[in-house]
Design a protein around this motif. Structure first.
Motif, PDB file in Angstrom:
ATOM      1  N   ILE A 217       0.879  -1.125  -0.336  1.00 14.06           N
ATOM      2  CA  ILE A 217       0.122   0.047  -0.123  1.00 14.06           C
ATOM      3  C   ILE A 217       0.803   1.485  -0.046  1.00 14.06           C
ATOM      4  N   THR A 218       0.728   1.980  -1.047  1.00  7.70           N
ATOM      5  CA  THR A 218       1.484   3.041  -1.138  1.00  7.70           C
ATOM      6  C   THR A 218       1.029   4.275  -0.353  1.00  7.70           C
ATOM      7  N   GLY A 219       1.271   5.417   0.188  1.00 10.07           N
ATOM      8  CA  GLY A 219       1.035   6.335   1.014  1.00 10.07           C
ATOM      9  C   GLY A 219      -0.349   5.784   2.570  1.00 10.07           C
ATOM     10  N   ALA A 220       0.668   4.659   2.703  1.00 12.25           N
ATOM     11  CA  ALA A 220      -0.074   4.361   3.659  1.00 12.25           C
ATOM     12  C   ALA A 220      -0.020   4.695   5.270  1.00 12.25           C
TER      13      ALA A 220
ATOM     14  N   ALA B 222      -0.957   6.432  -3.287  1.00 15.13           N
ATOM     15  CA  ALA B 222      -0.569   7.446  -2.746  1.00 15.13           C
ATOM     16  C   ALA B 222      -0.848   8.927  -4.041  1.00 15.13           C
ATOM     17  N   GLY B 223      -0.875   9.793  -3.950  1.00 18.47           N
ATOM     18  CA  GLY B 223      -1.555  10.660  -4.502  1.00 18.47           C
ATOM     19  C   GLY B 223      -2.050  12.175  -3.650  1.00 18.47           C
ATOM     20  N   LEU B 224      -2.167  13.201  -3.907  1.00 18.46           N
ATOM     21  CA  LEU B 224      -3.102  14.643  -3.896  1.00 18.46           C
ATOM     22  C   LEU B 224      -3.119  15.611  -4.838  1.00 18.46           C
TER      23      LEU B 224
ATOM     24  N   LEU C 264       4.205  -1.719   3.970  1.00 20.75           N
ATOM     25  CA  LEU C 264       3.458   0.187   4.259  1.00 20.75           C
ATOM     26  C   LEU C 264       4.957   0.984   4.200  1.00 20.75           C
ATOM     27  N   LEU C 265       4.254   1.850   2.592  1.00 17.38           N
ATOM     28  CA  LEU C 265       5.615   2.929   2.394  1.00 17.38           C
ATOM     29  C   LEU C 265       4.196   4.103   2.413  1.00 17.38           C
ATOM     30  N   ALA C 266       4.969   5.733   2.294  1.00 21.33           N
ATOM     31  CA  ALA C 266       4.893   6.462   2.543  1.00 21.33           C
ATOM     32  C   ALA C 266       6.311   6.795   3.168  1.00 21.33           C
ATOM     33  N   ARG C 267       5.774   8.628   3.454  1.00 22.53           N
ATOM     34  CA  ARG C 267       7.285   9.677   3.486  1.00 22.53           C
ATOM     35  C   ARG C 267       7.136   9.485   5.183  1.00 22.53           C
TER      36      ARG C 267
ATOM     37  N   ILE D 141       2.048  16.095 -10.577  1.00 19.50           N
ATOM     38  CA  ILE D 141       1.674  14.982 -11.980  1.00 19.50           C
ATOM     39  C   ILE D 141       3.300  14.126 -11.918  1.00 19.50           C
ATOM     40  N   ASP D 142       3.744  14.238 -10.917  1.00 13.69           N
ATOM     41  CA  ASP D 142       5.468  13.494  -9.950  1.00 13.69           C
ATOM     42  C   ASP D 142       4.728  12.154  -9.566  1.00 13.69           C
ATOM     43  N   THR D 143       3.958  12.644  -8.567  1.00 14.13           N
ATOM     44  CA  THR D 143       3.444  11.628  -7.726  1.00 14.13           C
ATOM     45  C   THR D 143       1.971  11.207  -8.191  1.00 14.13           C
ATOM     46  N   ASN D 144       0.842  11.815  -8.805  1.00 19.67           N
ATOM     47  CA  ASN D 144      -0.024  11.008  -9.146  1.00 19.67           C
ATOM     48  C   ASN D 144      -0.034   9.909 -10.302  1.00 19.67           C
ATOM     49  N   CYS D 145       1.003  10.651 -11.019  1.00 21.64           N
ATOM     50  CA  CYS D 145       1.215  10.282 -12.586  1.00 21.64           C
ATOM     51  C   CYS D 145       2.559   9.036 -12.584  1.00 21.64           C
ATOM     52  N   THR D 146       3.651   9.929 -12.383  1.00 20.62           N
ATOM     53  CA  THR D 146       5.011   8.556 -12.580  1.00 20.62           C
ATOM     54  C   THR D 146       5.135   8.086 -11.751  1.00 20.62           C
ATOM     55  N   ALA D 147       4.727   8.184 -10.271  1.00 16.91           N
ATOM     56  CA  ALA D 147       5.241   7.479  -9.342  1.00 16.91           C
ATOM     57  C   ALA D 147       4.235   6.075  -9.233  1.00 16.91           C
ATOM     58  N   LEU D 148       2.928   6.650  -9.993  1.00 14.29           N
ATOM     59  CA  LEU D 148       2.056   5.215  -9.614  1.00 14.29           C
ATOM     60  C   LEU D 148       2.388   4.710 -10.573  1.00 14.29           C
ATOM     61  N   ALA D 149       2.871   5.167 -12.137  1.00 13.19           N
ATOM     62  CA  ALA D 149       3.335   3.846 -13.760  1.00 13.19           C
ATOM     63  C   ALA D 149       4.476   3.349 -12.809  1.00 13.19           C
TER      64      ALA D 149
END
Length: 253
Positions: free
Chosen positions: A9-12, A86-88, A33-36, A107-115
């Motif tokens: 799970i990202t943004g966990a 994860a997204g914002l 569990l992945l998050a900052r 874009i970096d978080t919601n698209c690139t990181a997800l891809a």
């Protein structure tokens, strides 16, 4: 004793991610569990009745993400479910006044990181001929609203990416689901969007009886529990207090 399934799970650490982690722990999943924020991940993991592997990193730092995924312990390595949560959203200004850095971060978080996360995890699923990819989209990906600009576009990417993954993965046994929430309170979403302005964030939900993260977690759990021959392509979920708005018309006075 049979090995428990594993979900990443990202943004966990908070909001949807924490609620999904709690719900999947109840279903018997071991969790990555992945998050900052490591301290929040640790606090969450201590409350869960299953084994957890914690990854504290920023998904926009691609080399750190690659290294963290490569270093997942063997007992967690066969990932059955990837929750791309994860997204914002940042800002609500019209496009001509929006902050370019806000657009770039979305874009970096919601698209690139997800891809990237999908690309790193997917080969193992294909090799094992099983798995479930869950994307956290939004109704903003389908319905435009003033100030939604780049955020809505990123969620439209998530929707179309999920559809194209289904096309590519035909015959592999892997399922793909896009969750599309509407107004959801009980998370840091609006606080992040308005950059810490507590009062402004609170007005978004005032009197609205919004959805809660647990509602989203329940929709994820339901999609995962369907028979293996059933794929839930998407779930669009709004509170009863929310509906599609009328088309806007600008009239000269």
């Amino acid at each position: 004793m049979a090995k428990r399934p594993v979900a990443l799970i990202t943004g966990a650490s908070t909001g949807f991610g924490a609620a999904i982690a709690t719900r999947l722990a109840d279903e018997g999943y071991d969790l990555i569990l992945l998050a900052r924020r490591l301290e929040k991940l640790q606090a969450l993991a201590e409350q869960l009745p299953v084994s957890s592997h914690l990854i504290a990193c920023d998904l926009r730092e691609q080399e750190a993400v690659r290294a963290a995924i490569a270093a997942i312990p063997a007992e967690f390595a066969d990932i059955d479910v990837l929750i791309n949560n994860a997204g914002l959203a940042l800002g609500l200004e019209p496009a001509h006044r929006a902050d370019w850095q806000d657009w770039q971060q979305m874009i970096d978080t919601n698209c690139t990181a997800l891809a990237l996360m999908t690309r790193l995890i997917l080969p193992g699923m294909v090799e094992r001929q099983k798995g479930h990819l869950v994307m956290m989209g939004s109704i903003a990906g389908a319905y435009a609203y003033p100030g939604g600009n780049a955020y809505g576009a990123t969620k439209a990417f998530v929707e179309q990416f999920a559809r194209n993954l289904r096309a590519d993965l035909l015959g592999t046994g892997i399922r793909v689901t896009n969750i599309e929430p509407g107004l959801v309170g009980g998370s840091e979403f609006s606080l992040v969007r308005f950059k810490g302005d507590v009062e402004k964030a609170a007005t978004v939900y005032k009197g609205a009886n919004a959805l809660q993260p647990e509602d989203i977690a329940e929709s994820v759990a339901w999609a995962l529990k369907q028979p293996k021959h059933v794929n839930i392509n998407s779930i669009e979920i709004m509170p009863v207090s929310q509906a599609h708005g009328p088309l806007a018309i600008h009239r000269k006075t």
